[in-house]
Design an enzyme around this catalytic site. Structure first.
Site, PDB file in Angstrom:
ATOM      1  N   ARG A   9       0.822  -1.210   0.000  1.00 22.39           N
ATOM      2  CA  ARG A   9       0.000   0.000   0.000  1.00 22.39           C
ATOM      3  C   ARG A   9       0.856   1.260   0.000  1.00 22.39           C
ATOM      4  NH1 ARG A   9      -2.133  -2.904   4.085  1.00 22.39           N
ATOM      5  NH2 ARG A   9      -1.395  -1.381   5.625  1.00 22.39           N
ATOM      6  N   CYS A  48       6.961   0.690  24.773  1.00 26.05           N
ATOM      7  CA  CYS A  48       7.290   2.091  25.074  1.00 26.05           C
ATOM      8  C   CYS A  48       7.083   2.428  26.547  1.00 26.05           C
ATOM      9  CB  CYS A  48       6.463   3.024  24.198  1.00 26.05           C
ATOM     10  SG  CYS A  48       4.703   2.657  24.144  1.00 26.05           S
ATOM     11  N   HIS A  58       4.048   9.592  26.867  1.00 21.06           N
ATOM     12  CA  HIS A  58       3.366   8.828  27.912  1.00 21.06           C
ATOM     13  C   HIS A  58       3.787   9.353  29.283  1.00 21.06           C
ATOM     14  CE1 HIS A  58       2.045   6.255  24.825  1.00 21.06           C
ATOM     15  NE2 HIS A  58       2.807   5.200  25.015  1.00 21.06           N
TER      16      HIS A  58
END
Length: 340
Positions: free
Chosen positions: A42, A133, A246
């Site tokens: 794609r 993460c 975060h």
């Protein structure tokens, strides 16, 4: 004879983490002889920019890794499971940013500030795993405390940015905010509920124990990285309407007493950590300050007055940068410096 530069492939080059990997490679002047950006069919045919030059993105196949020295993967676990072994068998060392190999006993799971020695295990299968993460930023802050006082138990609650779910999630938060203000129908596709102005205590799928897979990643990865199965860890992971970085509330019960002042001093000297802790001036780590930064920011460091040996702290890091791209490039830097 050691090479002066290395052929590097970036798998998932058009994704949020892949784009950041290219940016970090350039910023840190990684010695790239040839760059091969790879993606799905794609995205093949599109271009990415690296050091001021446009590169054509090629479709990922089993034959993509001829003459590649280092392959940085960040295109999803199924892609890594399918193609990372092909890359390794072609002679590349894979640094994989997915969950595909993290808990494999013969594959090293590495945070350079915590367990760089584990990189030597790449020789087993030609693959090194990049941790989750949320785990990365937590163990960067935990390791200096562990070395100083030992750790019995960690209780962590995360407040995770939507960028952890990729570009589609970033767009969905943007579109939901606009839809609310414009009173249009709200798109809800990436998450099971509205994320704008909301908090979702649900990241990844639920498991049989009613924890989510994200929560159990933090439990299991922490023990593997810290090389201590005795550490008890429990986690609650929450998605919040923040674009990048975060944040984590981390409660640590240590084996031996350590004061909050000692923790501040230790962390102020720790690699990859920046202490931001001045309550009198309202200075503490913020998600908006962590975005785009290499360091893990730690603040709100204080005694847990409910137990004898406890420390509370607030930990913030850019999840796309230190939580993914930077950590992978740091691993690659150690690879070429000490092993390749």
């Amino acid at each position: 004879m050691k090479k002066e530069a290395y052929n590097v492939a970036v798998v998932g080059a058009t994704g949020a983490v892949g784009e950041e990997m290219l940016k970090v490679l350039a910023e840190r002047d990684f010695p790239v002889a040839a760059l091969k950006p790879l993606a799905s069919s794609r995205s093949a045919g599109s271009t990415v920019e690296f050091r001021g030059k446009e590169y054509l993105v090629e479709e990922l196949t089993d034959d993509s890794f001829a003459d590649i020295d280092i392959a940085l993967f960040s295109a999803g676990g199924s892609v890594s499971t399918r193609f990372a072994p092909s890359a390794a068998s072609s002679g590349a060392v894979v640094v994989d940013n997915t969950n595909a190999f993290r808990m494999e006993p013969d594959i090293p799971l590495v945070v350079p500030e915590v367990n760089p020695h584990a990189i030597a295990g790449y020789r087993n299968r030609g693959i090194i795993a990049n941790p989750n993460c949320s785990t990365i930023q937590m163990v960067v802050a935990l390791k200096p405390i562990y070395d100083a006082a030992g750790i019995k138990r960690v209780v962590v609650s995360t407040y995770q940015a939507v960028s952890g779910s990729g570009k589609k999630a970033i767009r969905e938060l943007e579109q939901q905010i606009l839809s609310i203000y414009q009173q249009h129908e709200m798109p809800i596709e990436v998450y099971p509920h509205q994320i704008a102005f909301n908090c979702l205590p649900h990241i990844d799928v639920f498991l049989d124990n009613d924890y989510t897979r994200e929560e159990m990643k933090m439990v299991n990865e922490t023990k593997k990285i810290m090389e201590d199965d005795r550490i008890m860890v429990t986690a609650t992971t929450v998605r919040v309407p923040v674009f990048f970085s975060h944040s984590e509330s981390v409660n640590v019960e240590t084996e031996n007493f350590i004061s909050a002042d000692e923790v501040k001093e230790i962390l102020s000297r720790a690699p990859g950590v920046r202490v931001v802790d001045n309550p009198a001036k309202n200075e503490y780590p913020l998600a908006i300050d962590g975005a785009g930064q290499d360091d893990t920011l730690v603040g709100r460091i204080r005694q847990d007055e409910s137990i004898a040996n406890g420390i509370n702290m607030w930990v913030v890091a850019d999840n796309i940068r230190k939580g993914a791209a930077l950590n992978a490039v740091q691993i690659a830097e150690i690879l070429i410096r000490e092993y390749l």
